[in-house]
Write a protein that holds these residues in place. Structure first.
Motif, short mmCIF file in Angstrom:
data_model
loop_
_atom_site.label_atom_id
_atom_site.label_comp_id
_atom_site.label_asym_id
_atom_site.label_seq_id
_atom_site.Cartn_x
_atom_site.Cartn_y
_atom_site.Cartn_z
N ASN B 109 37.17 53.05 51.46
CA ASN B 109 37.99 52.36 50.47
C ASN B 109 36.80 51.05 49.80
OD1 ASN B 109 40.16 54.05 50.27
ND2 ASN B 109 41.31 52.40 51.61
N VAL B 110 36.88 51.07 48.31
CA VAL B 110 36.15 50.10 47.98
C VAL B 110 37.06 49.48 46.72
CG1 VAL B 110 33.99 49.26 46.59
CG2 VAL B 110 33.90 51.31 47.80
N PRO B 111 37.99 48.35 47.20
CA PRO B 111 38.68 47.93 46.23
C PRO B 111 38.15 47.16 45.42
CG PRO B 111 38.85 46.79 48.34
CD PRO B 111 37.99 47.91 48.42
N THR B 112 38.53 47.30 43.97
CA THR B 112 37.92 46.56 42.87
C THR B 112 38.85 45.34 42.30
OG1 THR B 112 38.94 48.22 41.33
CG2 THR B 112 36.61 48.50 42.17
N THR B 113 39.94 45.26 42.86
CA THR B 113 40.74 44.08 42.65
C THR B 113 41.14 43.28 43.92
OG1 THR B 113 42.80 45.24 43.28
CG2 THR B 113 42.39 45.51 41.06
N LEU B 114 41.78 41.79 43.51
CA LEU B 114 42.00 40.98 44.68
C LEU B 114 43.00 41.61 45.45
CD1 LEU B 114 41.38 38.23 45.90
CD2 LEU B 114 42.83 37.30 44.23
N LEU B 115 44.10 42.04 44.77
CA LEU B 115 45.10 42.68 45.44
C LEU B 115 44.77 43.70 46.20
CD1 LEU B 115 48.27 42.79 45.79
CD2 LEU B 115 48.44 44.34 44.14
N GLY B 116 43.83 44.66 45.84
CA GLY B 116 43.28 45.64 46.76
C GLY B 116 42.64 45.35 47.92
N ALA B 117 41.77 44.12 47.61
CA ALA B 117 40.95 43.53 48.75
C ALA B 117 41.89 43.04 49.66
CB ALA B 117 39.93 42.51 48.18
N ASN B 154 35.21 40.03 38.01
CA ASN B 154 34.77 39.79 36.85
C ASN B 154 35.30 40.62 35.59
OD1 ASN B 154 32.77 40.97 37.19
ND2 ASN B 154 31.17 39.50 36.78
N THR B 155 35.54 41.90 36.17
CA THR B 155 35.89 43.01 35.28
C THR B 155 37.46 42.92 35.12
OG1 THR B 155 36.21 44.71 36.91
CG2 THR B 155 34.04 44.25 36.15
N LEU B 156 38.01 41.95 35.76
CA LEU B 156 39.53 41.90 35.79
C LEU B 156 40.17 41.07 34.92
CD1 LEU B 156 40.25 41.99 39.57
CD2 LEU B 156 40.05 44.04 38.31
N PRO B 157 41.15 41.41 34.30
CA PRO B 157 42.10 40.52 33.46
C PRO B 157 42.55 39.40 34.47
CG PRO B 157 43.12 42.51 33.37
CD PRO B 157 41.92 42.68 34.28
N THR B 158 42.92 38.07 34.05
CA THR B 158 43.24 37.10 34.86
C THR B 158 44.64 37.50 35.67
OG1 THR B 158 42.46 35.49 33.31
CG2 THR B 158 43.99 34.70 34.80
N ARG B 159 45.25 38.23 35.07
CA ARG B 159 46.74 38.71 35.42
C ARG B 159 46.63 39.41 37.03
NH1 ARG B 159 51.23 39.98 33.07
NH2 ARG B 159 52.35 41.82 33.78
N GLU B 160 45.28 40.17 37.09
CA GLU B 160 45.10 40.89 38.28
C GLU B 160 44.75 40.09 39.36
OE1 GLU B 160 45.41 44.21 39.14
OE2 GLU B 160 45.87 45.07 37.10
N LEU B 161 44.12 38.88 39.06
CA LEU B 161 43.92 37.71 40.19
C LEU B 161 45.09 37.30 40.72
CD1 LEU B 161 40.65 36.01 38.71
CD2 LEU B 161 40.66 37.58 40.73
N TRP B 162 45.94 37.00 39.66
CA TRP B 162 47.15 36.38 40.13
C TRP B 162 47.97 37.28 41.15
CZ3 TRP B 162 47.98 31.58 40.66
CH2 TRP B 162 47.41 30.56 39.83
N ALA B 163 47.95 38.50 40.62
CA ALA B 163 48.65 39.51 41.54
C ALA B 163 48.27 39.70 42.85
CB ALA B 163 48.48 40.96 40.78
N GLY B 164 46.86 39.55 42.97
CA GLY B 164 46.55 39.59 44.46
C GLY B 164 46.76 38.22 45.17
N TYR B 165 46.78 37.17 44.39
CA TYR B 165 46.85 35.99 44.96
C TYR B 165 48.42 35.75 45.81
CZ TYR B 165 45.81 30.93 45.81
OH TYR B 165 45.36 29.69 46.34
N ALA B 166 49.37 36.85 45.03
CA ALA B 166 50.59 36.59 45.86
C ALA B 166 50.57 36.96 47.28
CB ALA B 166 51.38 37.49 44.84
#
Lengths: 346, 346
Positions: B109-117, B154-166
């Motif tokens: 697995n190579v997660p590319t989103t904060l949520l994935g990570a 940095n390829t992600l929309p801001t919204r994706e960062l927030w999704a992972g932060y939850a």
């Protein structure tokens, strides 16, 4: 990984004890059209039945998803229980459905065929056919319990007994000359008590091998004897839209791989001929011509056991003297298929 | 079960080392339309790409079967390697495809989103949606390796960062007041180095919990905090044909389950209000009325965690003081949903 293997003719009692011990939130029983009609009515079981079409040609993603649908409709949780009541198709498909539903609910296998008892009963292989290939997808997942009984065998056509007996022949070949000769002197349509004794011994052979290697990384490959060629015969039969029973394909596969074992490793010629005669007499012939060779070799290269697209077989220097990971090239396999055709007069 | 977790910004180097060590017969890389366009070109990878549509609404049996098709077409054996390059949808679906193909091929697995990570990276949960329910089917299967990197963020929309932060908020709530206050004083769109530090700590929380309980029989249920209600919000959003990001649903779910934690177990009111204000400010509102309650409660009862059709939550007496298996009755849940609507002024 723990799995209880119960040999008993009191199937109702065994199921009652399992349910009262594990206290599932709901009990489902997976049956095919045959076991729904001939076996389920003989059980005293409070369970929601899920019925699927019979036959390997229905061991598909669609049937599989239909089981998910039924579990979902029935409100199954991961603490429910699925009882797979049927042959190898039911236990393979039902095992995979249970193993994947909500990431895994417990299941119990009650094989109703000799093949199911001797082959699908232990080992934890589940799966379905896909893209024209046998058991192409699946998972390793052990049933919580397996109930092995002979009480259902009298609902079976003779042909089903012979299909199961092929796996018993394989287990005998993995054990000793004596064991193989013993089986070649018997017929599964004969004395039921004698069959049960031979069946127990046979299941023990498989259990010993599987326990030494639950994930098929090494010694378990012994159980593939007869199956590289057998699966290719099955795939060809499917492509011809004229499926053959798995056990029959294994019987013919044992002969072809017996030929390879003889030419490459000196497996005794006399025993090979006895085996071939027995298979020809009781299983008949799987008809192939050299026009089929390319399709057969392609199927063998697609086999799950193949690492780099080469043909990989388990072979024998003698009964009980197993040689794993034998790479077979195209010419050698074609010669073996020629010799199979000679032995079977085709 | 062993899984290597690599924190590195040299993803190419890590992948090269994995491939040269495991020497797969073929390498496949699973991407969705987004990672195919924005991430894959940045990797120096010799692999057959398999592209699937992006978005949770495509996390279906059809997409799943399309991956099997592509693996089969590409001649994959069980000794090939599948690299899942994407968010949680790609790693969940790709993990399940690899775990079931020929009864299991290795995957990375190579997660590319904060949520994935932070969420999908460790734990071994794989799955797809089915019958309108999230992750209804799947298996537990560990990736051979997980490469966690911030280079793709940095390829992600801001919204994706927030999704992972939850999910990071959840891990903080499972740890201590201090950790939660630390996260509530930060924003994931801020300093990248600081985010990486918080991310590592967060993944460690999850790893510790998962390793103590690989099959989700006990302590791992702590990770369900926020998810009983969160999943119900997601299901409702799907039914409205207007899906919400998983992480957003979890953020709202944390507030509702925080309310339950407060009313039932005395979770501190001040911290609950800080959390609710933070979620409202950064995640906005998931709009519900009392007309939605029945559908929400039905979805909660269908949750995989439910044993007898009751609503089962993980709750907190305080941050780090986890209470598993809290059965919540309909009235209590409806009251909590009322309070959620008060907190969010809806």
């Amino acid at each position: 990984m723990e799995q209880k293997l119960l040999f008993t003719d009191d199937v109702n009692g065994a199921l009652r004890r399992i349910v009262s011990k594990s206290r599932p939130t709901a009990v489902f029983v997976l049956v095919d059209e045959n076991t729904a009609q001939f076996v389920l009515p003989r059980l005293d079981l409070e369970a929601t039945p899920i019925t699927i079409p019979a036959g390997d040609e229905h061991k598909t993603l669609d049937t599989f998803a239909a089981v998910w649908d039924a579990l979902q409709r029935g409100g199954a949780t991961r603490h429910a229980l699925l009882i797979n009541l049927g042959g190898g198709m039911v236990t393979d498909l039902g095992g995979m459905a249970a193993a994947t539903f909500k990431r895994g609910m417990p299941f119990v296998n009650v094989p109703t065929t000799l093949l199911g008892a001797v082959d699908a009963a232990v080992g934890g292989k589940t799966g379905i056919n896909y893209g024209g290939l046998k058991n192409e997808v699946g998972v390793f997942a052990l049933a919580a319990d397996v109930i092995v009984s002979t009480v259902f065998f009298n609902t079976l056509p003779t042909r089903e007994l012979w299909a199961g007996y092929a796996e018993m022949l394989k287990h005998a070949m993995l054990t000793s000359d004596d064991r193989l000769n013993e089986l070649l002197a018997f017929e599964p349509t004969g004395d039921r008590q004698r069959l049960l004794t031979l069946l127990k011994e046979s299941v023990e052979v498989k259990r010993r091998i599987v326990e030494s290697d639950p994930c098929e990384c090494g010694p378990r490959k012994a159980l593939n004897l007869g199956h590289t060629v057998g699966h290719a015969f099955e795939s060809l039969a499917l492509q011809r839209a004229c499926p053959v029973p798995h056990g029959y394909a294994v019987a013919w596969g044992l002969v072809v791989e017996g030929v390879l074992s003889h030419t490459r490793l000196g497996f005794p010629s006399l025993l090979l001929h006895r085996l071939a005669d027995y298979v020809l007499e009781h299983y008949g012939t799987f008809h192939i011509t050299c026009d089929d060779y390319d399709a057969l070799l392609a199927a063998m290269r697609h086999d799950k056991k193949s690492r780099h697209g080469e043909i990989n077989c388990t072979l024998l220097a003698a009964c009980g003297d197993v040689r794993l990971d034998q790479a077979v090239d195209d010419d050698e396999m074609k010669t073996a298929l020629d010799l199979y055709r000679d032995l079977f007069h085709i």
